[in-house]
Scaffold this active site. Structure first.
Site, PDB file in Angstrom:
ATOM      1  N   LEU A   1      -3.924   3.900  -0.509  1.00  5.55           N
ATOM      2  CA  LEU A   1      -4.343   4.356   0.813  1.00  5.55           C
ATOM      3  C   LEU A   1      -5.281   5.559   0.709  1.00  5.55           C
ATOM      4  CD1 LEU A   1      -0.946   4.111   2.716  1.00  5.55           C
ATOM      5  CD2 LEU A   1      -2.915   2.567   2.896  1.00  5.55           C
TER       6      LEU A   1
ATOM      7  N   CYS B   1       0.838  -1.198   0.000  1.00  2.00           N
ATOM      8  CA  CYS B   1       0.000   0.000   0.000  1.00  2.00           C
ATOM      9  C   CYS B   1       0.872   1.247   0.000  1.00  2.00           C
ATOM     10  CB  CYS B   1      -0.874   0.043   1.257  1.00  2.00           C
ATOM     11  SG  CYS B   1      -1.857  -1.419   1.577  1.00  2.00           S
ATOM     12  N   CYS B   2       0.457   2.212  -0.801  1.00  2.00           N
ATOM     13  CA  CYS B   2       1.018   3.563  -0.730  1.00  2.00           C
ATOM     14  C   CYS B   2      -0.110   4.519  -1.108  1.00  2.00           C
ATOM     15  CB  CYS B   2       2.255   3.727  -1.613  1.00  2.00           C
ATOM     16  SG  CYS B   2       1.960   3.718  -3.397  1.00  2.00           S
ATOM     17  N   TRP B   3       0.177   5.812  -1.145  1.00  2.64           N
ATOM     18  CA  TRP B   3      -0.875   6.800  -1.328  1.00  2.64           C
ATOM     19  C   TRP B   3      -1.748   6.485  -2.535  1.00  2.64           C
ATOM     20  CZ3 TRP B   3      -3.341   9.632   1.760  1.00  2.64           C
ATOM     21  CH2 TRP B   3      -4.075  10.736   1.344  1.00  2.64           C
TER      22      TRP B   3
END
Length: 148
Positions: A108, A64-66
């Protein structure tokens, strides 16, 4: 099933992913911002998950990342990894079925709790296709990795 999970920050559904995996009875290993001792940058955190999967310490991974994009790119740099950025259940089903994806990438920023549940349901219910054309594509990916 053993699932390796990373996030580059503890926002959005980052902690919820880990809780939901535990609720489903999965054994989890956490990396990045989810760990107290690791670097939390998306490239490093996603690489750690991908290596867990590629080296057999985990059966599948979630990064997960932005936006989910950087996490998927980083994971896909590890040989043997087929990371798919999925924003909905239909994409998760397709990624598992036609692409034999072994790492799920999530945003995210845009993944809601309800979408997370639907995506995880589809991801874990999905099975790789046994169709010869689908298998040929997956085998060709391995050839590409080997430079053939």
């Amino acid at each position: 099933m053993r699932i390796s999970v990373s996030a580059d920050e503890r926002t959005g559904v980052a902690d919820e992913v880990v809780r939901e995996l535990a609720r489903r009875g999965f054994e989890t290993t956490v990396h990045g911002a989810l760990s107290e001792t690791e670097r939390d940058d998306w490239a490093w955190a996603s690489e750690a998950v991908a290596r867990d999967v590629a080296e057999g310490r985990a059966d599948q991974g979630i990064v997960c990342c932005w936006t989910g994009t950087g996490a998927s790119i980083a994971a896909n740099k590890v040989a043997g990894i087929r990371a798919a950025l999925c924003a909905d259940a239909a994409t998760a089903t397709g990624a598992r079925t036609w692409n034999d994806a072994n790492v799920l990438a999530l945003s995210l920023r845009t993944t809601s709790g309800a979408e997370l549940t639907e995506i995880l349901d589809a991801w874990f219910a999905g099975r790789p296709s046994a169709e010869s054309g689908d298998r040929a594509n997956i085998e060709h990916l391995a050839d590409i990795e080997r430079g053939r």
